[in-house]
Design a protein around this motif. Structure first.
Motif, mmCIF file in Angstrom:
data_model
loop_
_atom_site.group_PDB
_atom_site.id
_atom_site.type_symbol
_atom_site.label_atom_id
_atom_site.label_comp_id
_atom_site.label_asym_id
_atom_site.label_seq_id
_atom_site.Cartn_x
_atom_site.Cartn_y
_atom_site.Cartn_z
ATOM 1 N N PHE A 446 0.921 -1.265 0.126
ATOM 2 C CA PHE A 446 0.053 0.007 0.098
ATOM 3 C C PHE A 446 0.871 1.179 0.013
ATOM 4 C CE2 PHE A 446 -0.030 -1.058 4.575
ATOM 5 C CZ PHE A 446 0.574 0.210 5.234
ATOM 6 N N GLY A 447 2.225 1.089 0.260
ATOM 7 C CA GLY A 447 3.090 2.573 0.504
ATOM 8 C C GLY A 447 4.041 2.292 -0.198
ATOM 9 N N ALA A 448 4.245 1.268 -0.910
ATOM 10 C CA ALA A 448 5.818 0.941 -1.599
ATOM 11 C C ALA A 448 7.128 1.608 -0.284
ATOM 12 C CB ALA A 448 6.098 2.053 -2.628
ATOM 13 N N HIS A 449 6.824 0.914 0.589
ATOM 14 C CA HIS A 449 7.739 1.176 1.815
ATOM 15 C C HIS A 449 9.173 0.317 1.617
ATOM 16 C CE1 HIS A 449 5.090 3.961 3.555
ATOM 17 N NE2 HIS A 449 4.232 3.200 3.882
ATOM 18 N N THR A 450 9.046 -0.756 0.674
ATOM 19 C CA THR A 450 10.234 -1.734 0.554
ATOM 20 C C THR A 450 10.412 -2.548 1.687
ATOM 21 O OG1 THR A 450 12.139 -0.459 1.576
ATOM 22 C CG2 THR A 450 11.085 0.346 -0.599
ATOM 23 N N TYR A 451 10.954 -3.723 1.320
ATOM 24 C CA TYR A 451 11.207 -4.793 2.293
ATOM 25 C C TYR A 451 12.722 -5.141 1.897
ATOM 26 C CZ TYR A 451 9.866 -6.964 -1.990
ATOM 27 O OH TYR A 451 9.754 -7.372 -3.353
ATOM 28 N N SER A 459 17.559 -3.338 -0.453
ATOM 29 C CA SER A 459 16.071 -2.993 -0.201
ATOM 30 C C SER A 459 15.161 -3.158 -1.419
ATOM 31 C CB SER A 459 15.838 -1.475 0.081
ATOM 32 O OG SER A 459 16.236 -1.447 1.487
ATOM 33 N N PHE A 460 14.096 -3.934 -1.577
ATOM 34 C CA PHE A 460 13.388 -4.301 -2.718
ATOM 35 C C PHE A 460 11.887 -3.692 -2.463
ATOM 36 C CE2 PHE A 460 16.580 -7.325 -1.696
ATOM 37 C CZ PHE A 460 17.399 -7.198 -3.135
ATOM 38 N N HIS A 461 11.446 -3.645 -3.893
ATOM 39 C CA HIS A 461 9.998 -3.269 -3.735
ATOM 40 C C HIS A 461 9.302 -4.129 -5.197
ATOM 41 C CE1 HIS A 461 6.274 -0.995 -4.414
ATOM 42 N NE2 HIS A 461 6.641 -0.440 -5.686
ATOM 43 N N THR A 462 8.006 -4.665 -4.633
ATOM 44 C CA THR A 462 7.517 -5.251 -5.920
ATOM 45 C C THR A 462 6.494 -4.382 -6.456
ATOM 46 O OG1 THR A 462 7.635 -7.259 -4.854
ATOM 47 C CG2 THR A 462 5.626 -7.105 -6.265
ATOM 48 N N LEU A 463 6.155 -4.318 -7.702
ATOM 49 C CA LEU A 463 5.523 -3.579 -8.454
ATOM 50 C C LEU A 463 3.993 -4.084 -8.473
ATOM 51 C CD1 LEU A 463 7.879 -2.923 -11.539
ATOM 52 C CD2 LEU A 463 7.276 -1.283 -9.779
ATOM 53 N N TRP A 464 3.280 -3.874 -7.359
ATOM 54 C CA TRP A 464 1.895 -4.564 -6.964
ATOM 55 C C TRP A 464 0.800 -4.181 -7.877
ATOM 56 C CZ3 TRP A 464 2.257 -8.400 -3.729
ATOM 57 C CH2 TRP A 464 3.390 -8.402 -2.839
ATOM 58 N N GLY A 465 1.015 -2.814 -8.533
ATOM 59 C CA GLY A 465 -0.078 -2.225 -9.429
ATOM 60 C C GLY A 465 0.119 -2.784 -10.837
ATOM 61 N N THR A 469 6.651 -7.727 -10.741
ATOM 62 C CA THR A 469 8.026 -7.729 -10.980
ATOM 63 C C THR A 469 8.613 -7.161 -9.605
ATOM 64 O OG1 THR A 469 8.630 -5.987 -12.570
ATOM 65 C CG2 THR A 469 8.182 -8.239 -13.313
ATOM 66 N N GLU A 470 9.760 -7.693 -9.377
ATOM 67 C CA GLU A 470 10.596 -6.944 -8.085
ATOM 68 C C GLU A 470 11.770 -6.068 -8.688
ATOM 69 O OE1 GLU A 470 13.245 -9.381 -5.388
ATOM 70 O OE2 GLU A 470 11.528 -8.908 -4.130
ATOM 71 N N VAL A 471 11.667 -4.852 -8.267
ATOM 72 C CA VAL A 471 12.759 -3.864 -8.467
ATOM 73 C C VAL A 471 13.555 -3.727 -6.961
ATOM 74 C CG1 VAL A 471 11.389 -2.901 -10.389
ATOM 75 C CG2 VAL A 471 11.178 -1.997 -8.011
#
Ligand code: NDP
Length: 473
Positions: A446-451, A459-465, A469-471
């Motif tokens: 919900f907030g692109a807060h990364t993990y 640190s990674f972010h998945t393009l949920w919308g 894919t993971e960036v």
């Protein structure tokens, strides 16, 4: 003749502290805003030692030998500032002001730094033990400079409680360290009291015992590893009968607990430091819940389970185990907060020494503190008391009973927030994996807060919308 030390603020605490000093042979100057209190002290207790009464601040300051040692025992907050403002101009570089009130350590840091600029040592000293402690030997937690402790320590150690010949007073650390430790002491006291209250409630409503019978249970516990001032007075309170009604005293007292604020500060500070102190927080909240009379009245009729008393003769023993294990957690959390505060403010607090000075004089004095001291002696850098050999074994040995007690409370509808949160903390710490991984996933969604990942740095972010894919963030 000059006084070795002076006390201003002669309500119950200040008066008894001054008497304690005088009884130990230290000539003590005494002063109070309202002079009648000063006169009353000398009239009533003047034969206990050498008191030098002063009606004005000037006379008071003049009656102290140099460097001056001036103890303030007034209402915490604004009154303490007013008294400092009144006396500081009368002092000279090298003199010491000790604030023995229940000040917030943030105020103590501010006052210490302001007075340091004028060459005056400001010592925020936590004092525990109530009026009896002040008179017969409190636990004293002084902060401030090492230099001021060299001049004050011998006096304070002289009037402090002693356990095995060791005074319950030591230099805690610079500026606000003493009041910080006193604050956490009070937070632990809240947690300890809440756990004892839950034990009573379970013995009463799950095991069906009467208050006088529960008093006996606590008396027995007091001879064992739970032996402590709080367990001892619990037995006394439960055994007491109300004179006007003949009913158990505990049944005629309104069940709305009050608080003065140090427990709340402990939790607020823990939140700022990011230290989980659930046991202390639940204790503060339990008092808050009890005090919301209208809320409780509105909810009184909500459905709950039938309250059939359980017929397990081993239940009291199970509660003892749950209490001991939960108490370990509460202390582990409190010591974690001291450790974190010490790191944050550069205080270098010796945790084992804190356990040592709490063994006598103060409200949480307990046999158990010898174990905490030993744990920190064995490993001064231990991340938590829970992994110390003794405590790990005790919690492990208690865990079946602990779970049974929490489950029984839930099944019978008896609130046990202290026991429950302590067990949850224990299980959280020992867990292989926590659902925090899912929390991180939600935050990223919900907030692109990364993990972060278990298998790679970064640190990674998945393009949920999009295509998920993971960036790399
Ligand atoms: P109180 O907190 O009730 O404070 C009363 C004293 O403060 C009186 O001497 C009063 O003087 C003085 N005072 C209040 N306002 C002012 C002011 N503006 N200027 C000068 N003096 C003022 O007294 P206690 O003895 O209960 O407690 C003293 C301190 O010790 C407090 O900070 C308290 O939190 C702390 N403490 C108390 C414990 C306890 O068990 N009671 C335990 C541990 C710590 P006057 O007589 O003129 O009104």
């Amino acid at each position: 003749e000059k006084a070795r030390i002076g006390v201003t603020g002669l309500a119950v605490m200040g008066r008894n502290l001054a008497r304690n000093l005088a009884r130990h042979g230290h000539p003590v100057a005494v002063h109070n805003r309202t002079a009648a209190r000063t006169r009353a002290l000398v009239d009533e207790f003047g034969d206990e030692g050498t008191f030098l009464p002063a009606e004005t601040a000037e006379r008071f300051a003049a009656s102290l030998e140099r460097p001056r040692r001036l103890v303030i025992m007034v209402k915490a907050g604004g009154p303490t500032d007013a008294v400092i403002d009144e006396f500081a101009p009368l002092l000279e570089p090298g003199d010491m002001i000790v604030d023995g009130g229940n000040a917030n350590f943030v105020d103590t840091r501010r006052r210490e730094s302001a007075l340091r600029e004028r060459g005056i040592h400001f010592v925020g000293a936590g004092i525990s033990g109530g009026e009896e402690g002040a008179l017969h030997g409190p636990s004293i937690m002084p902060g401030g400079s090492a230099e001021s402790y060299a001049a004050l320590g011998p006096l304070l150690e002289d009037i402090a409680a002693k356990v095995d010949g060791t005074p319950c007073c030591t230099h805690v650390g610079p500026d606000g360290a003493g009041h910080f430790v006193k604050m956490v002491h009070n937070g632990i006291e809240y947690a300890d009291m809440q756990l004892i209250a839950e034990s009573y409630d379970l013995l009463r409503h799950a095991a069906g015992l009467a208050p006088a019978e529960i008093a006996e249970v606590f008396r027995t516990w007091n001879t064992g590893r739970l032996g402590s001032y709080l367990i001892e007075i619990t037995a006394e309170v439960l055994a007491h009968t109300d004179a006007s009604t003949g009913r158990p005293f505990v049944d005629v007292v309104l069940d709305q607990a009050e608080q003065k604020g140090t427990g709340r500060w402990t939790v607020q500070t823990a939140l700022d430091l990011g230290v989980p102190v659930g046991g202390i927080a639940e204790a503060v909240f339990a008092r808050a819940v009890s005090g919301h009379a209208a809320l409780r009245e509105a909810a009184r009729g909500l459905p709950g389970p039938p309250r059939a008393a359980i017929a397990d003769p081993g239940f009291a023993d199970a509660v003892e185990k749950a209490l001991y294990a939960s108490k370990i957690v509460a202390y582990a959390q409190g010591f974690h907060e001291i450790q974190a505060g010490s790191a944050e403010y550069g205080w270098n607090i010796d945790l084992g020494a804190m356990a040592t000075i709490w063994r006598g004089g103060c409200i949480i004095r307990a046999r158990f503190l010898d174990r905490i001291r030993a744990a920190y002696e064995a490993d001064p850098r231990t991340p938590t008391l829970l992994t110390d050999d003794h405590f790990a074994e005790a919690a492990g040995d208690a865990q079946d009973a602990w779970r049974e007690v929490v489950a029984t409370a839930a099944r019978l509808g008896i609130p046990a927030p202290g026991f429950s949160t302590a067990l949850a903390y224990y299980d959280s710490l020992r867990a292989d994996r926590l659902p925090a991984a899912l929390t991180q996933g939600q935050r990223d969604f919900f907030g692109a807060h990364t993990y972060r990942r278990v298998d790679r740095d970064g640190s990674f972010h998945t393009l949920w919308g999009a295509d998920r894919t993971e960036v790399t963030a």
